[in-house]
Design an enzyme around this catalytic site. Structure first.
Site, PDB file in Angstrom:
ATOM      1  CB  ILE A 154      10.981  -1.152  -6.161  1.00 39.11           C
ATOM      2  CG1 ILE A 154      10.246  -2.488  -6.356  1.00 39.11           C
ATOM      3  CG2 ILE A 154      11.529  -0.637  -7.491  1.00 39.11           C
ATOM      4  CD1 ILE A 154       8.969  -2.407  -7.174  1.00 39.11           C
ATOM      5  CG  ASP A 173       9.224   5.936   2.221  1.00 38.68           C
ATOM      6  OD1 ASP A 173       8.404   5.870   3.164  1.00 38.68           O
ATOM      7  OD2 ASP A 173       9.313   5.060   1.351  1.00 38.68           O
ATOM      8  N   PRO A 205       3.737   3.159  -4.028  1.00 40.04           N
ATOM      9  CG  PRO A 205       2.971   1.899  -2.243  1.00 40.04           C
ATOM     10  CD  PRO A 205       3.880   3.028  -2.576  1.00 40.04           C
ATOM     11  CB  THR A 231       9.457   1.985 -12.795  1.00 41.15           C
ATOM     12  OG1 THR A 231      10.050   2.297 -11.534  1.00 41.15           O
ATOM     13  CG2 THR A 231      10.443   2.217 -13.918  1.00 41.15           C
ATOM     14  NE  ARG A 233       0.328  -0.364 -10.344  1.00 36.29           N
ATOM     15  CZ  ARG A 233       1.289  -1.271 -10.463  1.00 36.29           C
ATOM     16  NH1 ARG A 233       2.432  -0.971 -11.058  1.00 36.29           N
ATOM     17  NH2 ARG A 233       1.114  -2.500 -10.012  1.00 36.29           N
ATOM     18  CG  ASP A 257       7.553  -0.143 -17.249  1.00 36.98           C
ATOM     19  OD1 ASP A 257       7.631  -0.493 -18.444  1.00 36.98           O
ATOM     20  OD2 ASP A 257       7.264  -0.926 -16.321  1.00 36.98           O
ATOM     21  CD  GLU A 262      -0.357   0.621 -16.962  1.00 39.21           C
ATOM     22  OE1 GLU A 262       0.581   1.437 -16.925  1.00 39.21           O
ATOM     23  OE2 GLU A 262      -0.266  -0.551 -16.550  1.00 39.21           O
ATOM     24  CG  HIS A 294       3.041  -2.186 -16.303  1.00 40.08           C
ATOM     25  ND1 HIS A 294       1.976  -1.622 -15.672  1.00 40.08           N
ATOM     26  CD2 HIS A 294       3.759  -2.796 -15.324  1.00 40.08           C
ATOM     27  CE1 HIS A 294       2.025  -1.880 -14.378  1.00 40.08           C
ATOM     28  NE2 HIS A 294       3.119  -2.605 -14.139  1.00 40.08           N
TER      29      HIS A 294
HETATM   30  P1  NAI Z   1       6.901  -1.191  -0.949  1.00 38.89           P
HETATM   31  O1  NAI Z   1       5.593  -1.248  -0.259  1.00 38.89           O
HETATM   32  O2  NAI Z   1       7.997  -2.080  -0.522  1.00 38.89           O
HETATM   33  O3  NAI Z   1       7.454   0.329  -0.890  1.00 38.89           O
HETATM   34  C1  NAI Z   1       6.675   1.435  -1.117  1.00 38.89           C
HETATM   35  C2  NAI Z   1       7.287   2.601  -0.337  1.00 38.89           C
HETATM   36  O4  NAI Z   1       6.571   3.803  -0.695  1.00 38.89           O
HETATM   37  C3  NAI Z   1       7.173   2.438   1.179  1.00 38.89           C
HETATM   38  O5  NAI Z   1       8.429   2.596   1.786  1.00 38.89           O
HETATM   39  C4  NAI Z   1       6.199   3.533   1.590  1.00 38.89           C
HETATM   40  O6  NAI Z   1       6.455   4.055   2.884  1.00 38.89           O
HETATM   41  C5  NAI Z   1       6.471   4.563   0.507  1.00 38.89           C
HETATM   42  N1  NAI Z   1       5.421   5.569   0.417  1.00 38.89           N
HETATM   43  C6  NAI Z   1       4.084   5.428   0.668  1.00 38.89           C
HETATM   44  N2  NAI Z   1       3.468   6.608   0.529  1.00 38.89           N
HETATM   45  C7  NAI Z   1       4.424   7.506   0.174  1.00 38.89           C
HETATM   46  C8  NAI Z   1       4.409   8.895  -0.100  1.00 38.89           C
HETATM   47  N3  NAI Z   1       3.269   9.612  -0.044  1.00 38.89           N
HETATM   48  N4  NAI Z   1       5.560   9.507  -0.430  1.00 38.89           N
HETATM   49  C9  NAI Z   1       6.727   8.800  -0.485  1.00 38.89           C
HETATM   50  N5  NAI Z   1       6.809   7.484  -0.222  1.00 38.89           N
HETATM   51  C10 NAI Z   1       5.672   6.849   0.100  1.00 38.89           C
HETATM   52  O7  NAI Z   1       6.571  -1.373  -2.497  1.00 38.89           O
HETATM   53  P2  NAI Z   1       7.582  -1.832  -3.635  1.00 38.89           P
HETATM   54  O8  NAI Z   1       7.640  -3.305  -3.709  1.00 38.89           O
HETATM   55  O9  NAI Z   1       8.840  -1.067  -3.508  1.00 38.89           O
HETATM   56  O10 NAI Z   1       6.783  -1.330  -4.946  1.00 38.89           O
HETATM   57  C11 NAI Z   1       6.466   0.013  -5.153  1.00 38.89           C
HETATM   58  C12 NAI Z   1       5.501   0.138  -6.307  1.00 38.89           C
HETATM   59  O11 NAI Z   1       6.136  -0.154  -7.545  1.00 38.89           O
HETATM   60  C13 NAI Z   1       4.318  -0.867  -6.280  1.00 38.89           C
HETATM   61  O12 NAI Z   1       3.300  -0.478  -5.400  1.00 38.89           O
HETATM   62  C14 NAI Z   1       3.867  -0.845  -7.715  1.00 38.89           C
HETATM   63  O13 NAI Z   1       2.896   0.163  -7.896  1.00 38.89           O
HETATM   64  C15 NAI Z   1       5.146  -0.486  -8.486  1.00 38.89           C
HETATM   65  N6  NAI Z   1       5.599  -1.625  -9.294  1.00 38.89           N
HETATM   66  C16 NAI Z   1       5.792  -1.455 -10.631  1.00 38.89           C
HETATM   67  C17 NAI Z   1       6.193  -2.509 -11.424  1.00 38.89           C
HETATM   68  C18 NAI Z   1       6.438  -2.366 -12.885  1.00 38.89           C
HETATM   69  O14 NAI Z   1       6.559  -3.389 -13.593  1.00 38.89           O
HETATM   70  N7  NAI Z   1       6.514  -1.161 -13.439  1.00 38.89           N
HETATM   71  C19 NAI Z   1       6.399  -3.851 -10.856  1.00 38.89           C
HETATM   72  C20 NAI Z   1       6.255  -3.906  -9.413  1.00 38.89           C
HETATM   73  C21 NAI Z   1       5.839  -2.829  -8.676  1.00 38.89           C
END
Ligand code: NAI
Length: 328
Positions: A154, A173, A205, A231, A233, A257, A262, A294
């Site tokens: 994302i 990251d 995440p 957006t 958590r 979001d 929540e 959300h």
């Molecule tokens: P992803 O796993 O592809 O990317 C997460 C990134 O965060 C990774 O590159 C990871 O290295 C990085 N990361 C981990 N710990 C970190 C830290 N301490 N500091 C900085 N970066 C760190 O996950 P994706 O698909 O990009 O999703 C991210 C999050 O978005 C999901 O885990 C979920 O919580 C949230 N989300 C929210 C939605 C919504 O409707 N609001 C929908 C889908 C996801």
């Protein structure tokens, strides 16, 4: 397989029945999974859950005692699942990663623009026939610096869109994403990102390492007047600290979001009822805050992809004992 899906909404029923094609005996319930409703899982092998469902230790233990073998999250995030207890009890957990990074990234950009240019506030004012613009001043993204915390699927999709604005993009990251480097995103320390960004968007995440990543201390390191968009958590930010930051002017605007508490509130209709949620009510009363329930994931493409991923997980588990997107 015999499967029950919790927290089902009207927009899901047709899609799940269509893509199931009667392969699985799928029971659909509107009930949210909690310790009080967990008995509904009795007699099934697998459950499909949403981010609003409660998969804390006592619920997982009950599921284990009922013989549940598989939990499929119809979400990318799985911070609401006690995966350690599930593993201990031999329950396999799967999710739907990458179903549509663009859905969330586009929404985050929308929140940033609406927050900066005060579009929602302007609309509210104009419906009261207030056509003044004095309190609607924004800044130009093109000449600003935008910080991205978390550049996975994302965060990278967000970077790709923001590149079109011509702004400087900073990222933090622990793992650098080559796609972002190609886009010209500059990786830096969290301290440097906080000190130099005019706007910050969160895309990590919820993990132990990201719980309350945005707190009193990190807020004090930010540029005064920074815009903050979440957006990811709710608990990636310490809500009290953000409210204090808005009140003392350190944070110029906050769009989210997601909300730290929540669960049990979002996705439900509490129109004209008291929420008994002072923190959320406080946020809702603040002019420089923009909240959505959300919905960043909520596009037709995302719903279709999530549903496909859910059935990929169920089919693979039935055939091989391991779902396609198995979690560690
Ligand atoms: P992803 O796993 O592809 O990317 C997460 C990134 O965060 C990774 O590159 C990871 O290295 C990085 N990361 C981990 N710990 C970190 C830290 N301490 N500091 C900085 N970066 C760190 O996950 P994706 O698909 O990009 O999703 C991210 C999050 O978005 C999901 O885990 C979920 O919580 C949230 N989300 C929210 C939605 C919504 O409707 N609001 C929908 C889908 C996801």
């Amino acid at each position: 397989m015999h499967v029950v899906m919790f927290s089902t909404r009207s927009y899901e029923v047709e899609r799940y029945n269509r893509l199931n094609m009667n392969r699985h005996a799928l029971e659909i319930t509107r009930e949210r999974l909690t310790i009080d409703t967990v008995a509904l899982a009795k007699g099934y092998e697998a459950i499909i859950v949403f981010v609003s469902d409660d998969l804390s230790t006592p619920v997982i233990e009950k599921l284990g005692s009922m013989g549940i073998k598989l939990i499929v999250c119809r979400s990318a995030g799985y911070d609401h699942v006690d995966c350690a207890t599930a593993k201990k009890l031999g329950i396999v957990v799967a999710n739907c990663p990458r179903y549509s990074p663009s859905a969330v990234a586009e929404f985050a950009v929308g929140l940033l623009l609406a927050l900066n240019r005060k579009i929602v506030l302007a609309h509210e004012q104009i419906t009261r026939h207030d056509f003044t613009i004095d309190n609607l001043l924004g800044f130009e993204i093109s000449t600003s610096t935008v910080g991205i915390i978390g550049t996975g699927h994302i965060g990278a999709a967000f970077a790709k869109i923001m590149k079109g604005f011509g702004c400087t993009l900073l990222a933090y990251d622990p793992f650098e994403n080559p796609e972002c480097i190609t886009l010209g995103v500059k990786y830096c320390s969290l301290d440097t990102l906080l000190a130099n960004s005019d706007a910050i968007s969160l895309h990590t995440p919820l993990l132990e390492s990201t719980y309350h990543l945005i707190n009193d201390q990190t807020i004090s390191q930010m540029k005064p007047g920074v815009l903050l968009v979440n957006t990811a958590r709710g608990a990636v930010i310490h809500t009290y600290a953000v409210i204090a930051g808005i009140e003392n002017g350190q944070i110029g605007g906050f769009a989210a979001d997601v909300y730290e508490y929540e669960r049990g509130i979002f996705f439900e209709d509490y129109s004209n009822q008291k929420l008994n949620e002072p923190l959320l009510e406080k946020l809702l009363s603040m002019q420089r805050v923009l909240l959505t329930p959300h919905q960043a994931f909520f596009t037709k493409t995302a719903l279709e992809n999530i549903t496909k991923n859910v059935f990929e997980n169920l089919d693979a588990f039935e055939k091989t004992g391991t779902p396609t997107y198995v979690l560690p």
